[in-house]
Design a protein around this motif. Structure first.
Motif, PDB file in Angstrom:
ATOM      1  N   PRO A 141      43.358  16.471  46.357  1.00 33.32           N
ATOM      2  CA  PRO A 141      41.933  16.909  46.795  1.00 33.32           C
ATOM      3  C   PRO A 141      42.086  18.197  47.612  1.00 33.32           C
ATOM      4  CG  PRO A 141      42.196  14.635  47.278  1.00 33.32           C
ATOM      5  CD  PRO A 141      43.540  15.281  46.939  1.00 33.32           C
ATOM      6  N   PHE A 142      41.025  19.074  47.524  1.00 36.42           N
ATOM      7  CA  PHE A 142      40.823  20.364  48.126  1.00 36.42           C
ATOM      8  C   PHE A 142      39.888  20.033  49.199  1.00 36.42           C
ATOM      9  CE2 PHE A 142      42.832  23.982  45.346  1.00 36.42           C
ATOM     10  CZ  PHE A 142      43.994  23.010  44.976  1.00 36.42           C
ATOM     11  N   THR A 143      40.171  20.504  50.275  1.00 32.40           N
ATOM     12  CA  THR A 143      39.027  20.610  51.659  1.00 32.40           C
ATOM     13  C   THR A 143      39.137  21.843  52.071  1.00 32.40           C
ATOM     14  OG1 THR A 143      40.533  19.725  53.221  1.00 32.40           O
ATOM     15  CG2 THR A 143      39.392  18.222  51.681  1.00 32.40           C
ATOM     16  N   TRP A 144      37.846  22.359  52.641  1.00 30.60           N
ATOM     17  CA  TRP A 144      37.647  23.602  53.525  1.00 30.60           C
ATOM     18  C   TRP A 144      38.139  23.273  54.969  1.00 30.60           C
ATOM     19  CZ3 TRP A 144      37.089  27.943  51.214  1.00 30.60           C
ATOM     20  CH2 TRP A 144      36.325  28.040  49.926  1.00 30.60           C
ATOM     21  N   GLY A 145      38.866  24.298  55.459  1.00 31.06           N
ATOM     22  CA  GLY A 145      39.521  23.918  56.686  1.00 31.06           C
ATOM     23  C   GLY A 145      40.642  23.062  56.833  1.00 31.06           C
ATOM     24  N   GLY A 146      41.534  22.949  56.038  1.00 30.41           N
ATOM     25  CA  GLY A 146      42.377  21.856  56.088  1.00 30.41           C
ATOM     26  C   GLY A 146      43.650  22.303  57.014  1.00 30.41           C
ATOM     27  N   LYS A 147      45.005  21.903  56.704  1.00 29.53           N
ATOM     28  CA  LYS A 147      46.026  22.048  57.478  1.00 29.53           C
ATOM     29  C   LYS A 147      46.303  23.762  57.649  1.00 29.53           C
ATOM     30  CE  LYS A 147      48.245  17.604  56.824  1.00 29.53           C
ATOM     31  NZ  LYS A 147      49.444  16.864  56.247  1.00 29.53           N
ATOM     32  N   ARG A 148      46.071  24.454  56.744  1.00 22.92           N
ATOM     33  CA  ARG A 148      46.279  25.793  56.514  1.00 22.92           C
ATOM     34  C   ARG A 148      45.541  26.571  57.576  1.00 22.92           C
ATOM     35  NH1 ARG A 148      47.249  28.913  50.850  1.00 22.92           N
ATOM     36  NH2 ARG A 148      49.054  27.307  50.960  1.00 22.92           N
ATOM     37  N   ALA A 149      44.117  26.115  57.470  1.00 28.16           N
ATOM     38  CA  ALA A 149      43.132  26.800  58.301  1.00 28.16           C
ATOM     39  C   ALA A 149      43.704  26.334  59.801  1.00 28.16           C
ATOM     40  CB  ALA A 149      41.885  26.380  57.875  1.00 28.16           C
ATOM     41  N   ALA A 150      43.974  25.389  60.154  1.00 28.21           N
ATOM     42  CA  ALA A 150      44.351  24.737  61.629  1.00 28.21           C
ATOM     43  C   ALA A 150      45.354  25.663  61.920  1.00 28.21           C
ATOM     44  CB  ALA A 150      44.559  23.308  61.531  1.00 28.21           C
ATOM     45  N   ARG A 151      46.503  25.949  61.029  1.00 28.83           N
ATOM     46  CA  ARG A 151      47.515  26.736  61.361  1.00 28.83           C
ATOM     47  C   ARG A 151      47.400  28.283  61.806  1.00 28.83           C
ATOM     48  NH1 ARG A 151      50.399  23.925  57.198  1.00 28.83           N
ATOM     49  NH2 ARG A 151      50.100  25.752  55.752  1.00 28.83           N
ATOM     50  N   ARG A 152      46.346  28.771  60.773  1.00 25.56           N
ATOM     51  CA  ARG A 152      45.816  30.017  61.264  1.00 25.56           C
ATOM     52  C   ARG A 152      45.094  30.307  62.703  1.00 25.56           C
ATOM     53  NH1 ARG A 152      43.599  31.277  55.239  1.00 25.56           N
ATOM     54  NH2 ARG A 152      45.549  31.574  54.150  1.00 25.56           N
ATOM     55  N   VAL A 153      44.229  29.094  62.773  1.00 30.49           N
ATOM     56  CA  VAL A 153      43.658  29.213  64.020  1.00 30.49           C
ATOM     57  C   VAL A 153      44.612  29.237  65.202  1.00 30.49           C
ATOM     58  CG1 VAL A 153      42.052  27.836  65.798  1.00 30.49           C
ATOM     59  CG2 VAL A 153      41.650  28.144  63.170  1.00 30.49           C
ATOM     60  N   ARG A 154      45.501  28.183  65.075  1.00 32.71           N
ATOM     61  CA  ARG A 154      46.853  28.308  66.224  1.00 32.71           C
ATOM     62  C   ARG A 154      47.446  29.630  66.307  1.00 32.71           C
ATOM     63  NH1 ARG A 154      47.270  23.112  63.837  1.00 32.71           N
ATOM     64  NH2 ARG A 154      49.349  23.717  62.812  1.00 32.71           N
ATOM     65  N   ALA A 155      47.675  30.255  65.199  1.00 32.58           N
ATOM     66  CA  ALA A 155      48.356  31.696  65.203  1.00 32.58           C
ATOM     67  C   ALA A 155      47.396  32.679  65.870  1.00 32.58           C
ATOM     68  CB  ALA A 155      48.760  32.108  64.019  1.00 32.58           C
ATOM     69  N   ARG A 156      46.108  32.564  65.692  1.00 34.29           N
ATOM     70  CA  ARG A 156      45.117  33.643  66.276  1.00 34.29           C
ATOM     71  C   ARG A 156      45.486  33.337  67.721  1.00 34.29           C
ATOM     72  NH1 ARG A 156      42.050  33.018  61.612  1.00 34.29           N
ATOM     73  NH2 ARG A 156      40.922  31.200  62.298  1.00 34.29           N
ATOM     74  N   GLN A 157      45.245  32.038  68.197  1.00 35.07           N
ATOM     75  CA  GLN A 157      45.284  31.675  69.682  1.00 35.07           C
ATOM     76  C   GLN A 157      46.579  32.141  70.333  1.00 35.07           C
ATOM     77  OE1 GLN A 157      44.696  27.518  69.525  1.00 35.07           O
ATOM     78  NE2 GLN A 157      42.391  27.747  69.417  1.00 35.07           N
ATOM     79  N   ARG A 158      47.685  32.361  69.744  1.00 38.31           N
ATOM     80  CA  ARG A 158      48.768  32.873  70.277  1.00 38.31           C
ATOM     81  C   ARG A 158      48.824  34.235  70.346  1.00 38.31           C
ATOM     82  NH1 ARG A 158      50.979  28.543  66.816  1.00 38.31           N
ATOM     83  NH2 ARG A 158      51.589  30.121  65.404  1.00 38.31           N
ATOM     84  N   ARG A 159      47.939  34.979  69.826  1.00 38.08           N
ATOM     85  CA  ARG A 159      47.960  36.454  69.832  1.00 38.08           C
ATOM     86  C   ARG A 159      47.044  36.845  71.108  1.00 38.08           C
ATOM     87  NH1 ARG A 159      47.175  36.410  63.891  1.00 38.08           N
ATOM     88  NH2 ARG A 159      44.977  36.716  64.275  1.00 38.08           N
TER      89      ARG A 159
ATOM     90  N   ALA B 168      44.811  40.114  72.570  1.00 41.20           N
ATOM     91  CA  ALA B 168      44.293  41.653  72.155  1.00 41.20           C
ATOM     92  C   ALA B 168      44.863  42.630  72.776  1.00 41.20           C
ATOM     93  CB  ALA B 168      42.800  41.426  72.097  1.00 41.20           C
ATOM     94  N   LEU B 169      44.944  43.889  72.447  1.00 41.64           N
ATOM     95  CA  LEU B 169      45.325  45.015  73.257  1.00 41.64           C
ATOM     96  C   LEU B 169      44.424  45.988  73.468  1.00 41.64           C
ATOM     97  CD1 LEU B 169      49.003  45.378  71.682  1.00 41.64           C
ATOM     98  CD2 LEU B 169      48.305  44.286  73.842  1.00 41.64           C
ATOM     99  N   GLY B 170      43.910  46.197  74.513  1.00 37.99           N
ATOM    100  CA  GLY B 170      42.877  47.177  75.135  1.00 37.99           C
ATOM    101  C   GLY B 170      41.605  47.158  74.507  1.00 37.99           C
ATOM    102  N   GLY B 171      41.278  45.958  74.130  1.00 38.83           N
ATOM    103  CA  GLY B 171      39.928  45.807  73.197  1.00 38.83           C
ATOM    104  C   GLY B 171      39.864  46.221  71.870  1.00 38.83           C
ATOM    105  N   SER B 172      41.000  46.585  71.385  1.00 37.77           N
ATOM    106  CA  SER B 172      41.194  47.081  69.912  1.00 37.77           C
ATOM    107  C   SER B 172      41.336  45.902  68.961  1.00 37.77           C
ATOM    108  CB  SER B 172      41.907  48.150  69.550  1.00 37.77           C
ATOM    109  OG  SER B 172      43.284  47.696  69.849  1.00 37.77           O
ATOM    110  N   GLY B 173      41.646  46.165  67.744  1.00 41.57           N
ATOM    111  CA  GLY B 173      42.192  45.263  66.659  1.00 41.57           C
ATOM    112  C   GLY B 173      43.448  44.786  66.913  1.00 41.57           C
ATOM    113  N   ALA B 174      44.218  45.641  67.447  1.00 46.27           N
ATOM    114  CA  ALA B 174      45.639  45.604  67.831  1.00 46.27           C
ATOM    115  C   ALA B 174      45.952  44.233  68.678  1.00 46.27           C
ATOM    116  CB  ALA B 174      46.420  46.572  68.235  1.00 46.27           C
ATOM    117  N   CYS B 175      47.085  43.634  68.419  1.00 45.48           N
ATOM    118  CA  CYS B 175      47.458  42.505  69.009  1.00 45.48           C
ATOM    119  C   CYS B 175      48.849  42.623  69.432  1.00 45.48           C
ATOM    120  CB  CYS B 175      46.847  41.086  68.100  1.00 45.48           C
ATOM    121  SG  CYS B 175      45.238  40.790  67.825  1.00 45.48           S
ATOM    122  N   SER B 176      49.155  41.623  70.346  1.00 42.28           N
ATOM    123  CA  SER B 176      50.526  41.263  70.624  1.00 42.28           C
ATOM    124  C   SER B 176      50.733  39.949  70.537  1.00 42.28           C
ATOM    125  CB  SER B 176      50.941  42.015  71.905  1.00 42.28           C
ATOM    126  OG  SER B 176      52.061  41.507  72.418  1.00 42.28           O
ATOM    127  N   ALA B 177      52.108  39.533  70.385  1.00 44.81           N
ATOM    128  CA  ALA B 177      52.731  37.965  70.297  1.00 44.81           C
ATOM    129  C   ALA B 177      52.672  37.652  71.852  1.00 44.81           C
ATOM    130  CB  ALA B 177      53.841  37.911  69.545  1.00 44.81           C
TER     131      ALA B 177
END
Length: 240
Positions: free
Chosen positions: A197-215, A217-226
C-alpha cells in the motif's frame, strides 16, 4: 481512491541496469537501433491496497482506453459496499463539490448525483475529458481529480509505474512489442501477489523531515550547513 495513467511509450531498445554475465564476457549492446514499435501500459492503481490493474497495449486511443477503464473501475466498485440511497440531495452534492474547492476551472457536475464512492486521480489527457466518459463516471459515483501542470508527482500511479518499469526492463533488451507487453504485465501480476500500500507522508517523508531538522540555515539564505556555527562575542557591553 484510485489513480490512473498510461505509462510509456516504451521502446524495443536496451535498458540500462544490473545484469548477470560470465566473468570476462560483459553484456554488449547492439550498435544499431531497429524501430520495432512501442508499447504502453494502462494502469489503474489503488494506493490503499497496493493492487494494480495493468494491461499492455501498442496504442491507447479512446476506443481502447475507455472500455478498459470502465471494466477496471467496475472491478474496483464491486469490492466496495453497496451505497446507501441518497436522502439529502444538497448534502450529497456538497460531498462532491468539496473536492472542487479552490479550483479556478471546475468541471460541470450533472444535476442528479449518486453517492460518491471513488476518487479518480489522473492527468489532463484529451481522452480524459470526453463528455460520454465523464458522465459514465459520475453515474457510477466516481469523482475525477485532474493533476495540475507539472503535477504528475501527485498521481501515485506514476510512482508505481516507475517501480514496474525498473523490475521488468532494467538490464534487458526486448526485441518485440509483444515481449515488452508480456514482461510488463508479468511484473504487474507479481506485484499483486504481495502488493505494498502507498501512503502520503510515510517513512521516507519522516526521514526527510529529520534531515531538514539536522540542517542549519546560513545568514537567512537558502544555504544550509550540516553543523551549527559558534556565535562569536564582539565585546559589546550593554549599558542601562
Amino acid at each position: 481512491m484510485a489513480c490512473q495513467d498510461e505509462a510509456g511509450p516504451y521502446q524495443t531498445v536496451p535498458y540500462a541496469g544490473l545484469q548477470w554475465a560470465p566473468i570476462g564476457h560483459p553484456a554488449l549492446q547492439p550498435h544499431e537501433y531497429l524501430r520495432l514499435g512501442t508499447a504502453k501500459l494502462l494502469t489503474l492503481f489503488r494506493p490503499a491496497t497496493g493492487e494494480v490493474q495493468a494491461q499492455g497495449v501498442t496504442a491507447c486511443p479512446n476506443r481502447v482506453l475507455h472500455p478498459w477503464l470502465k471494466a477496471a473501475l467496475r472491478a474496483v466498485l464491486a469490492t466496495l459496499p453497496e451505497p446507501a440511497p441518497v436522502i439529502d440531495v444538497e448534502a450529497n452534492r456538497a460531498h462532491w463539490t468539496r473536492w472542487q474547492a479552490g479550483l479556478r476551472v471546475r468541471i460541470t457536475l450533472p444535476a442528479a448525483l449518486p453517492r460518491l464512492r471513488v476518487l479518480l486521480v489522473w492527468d489532463n489527457l484529451a481522452g480524459h475529458h470526453t463528455p460520454e466518459l465523464l458522465l459514465w463516471l459520475f453515474a457510477q459515483g466516481v469523482m475525477v481529480l485532474f493533476t495540475p501542470l507539472s503535477g504528475s508527482w501527485l498521481n501515485m500511479a506514476e510512482s508505481l509505474q516507475r517501480i514496474l518499469l525498473r523490475r521488468a526492463l532494467d538490464g534487458q533488451h526486448p526485441q518485440t512489442t509483444e515481449q515488452l507487453i508480456a514482461w510488463l504485465e508479468a511484473t504487474a501480476r507479481a506485484w499483486n501477489a504481495d502488493p505494498t500500500p502507498f501512503t502520503w507522508g510515510g517513512k521516507r517523508a519522516a526521514r526527510r523531515v529529520r534531515a531538514r531538522q539536522r540542517r542549519h540555515a546560513l545568514g537567512g539564505s537558502g544555504a544550509c550547513s550540516a553543523r551549527s556555527f559558534r556565535c562569536r562575542s564582539h565585546g559589546y557591553v550593554q549599558h542601562n
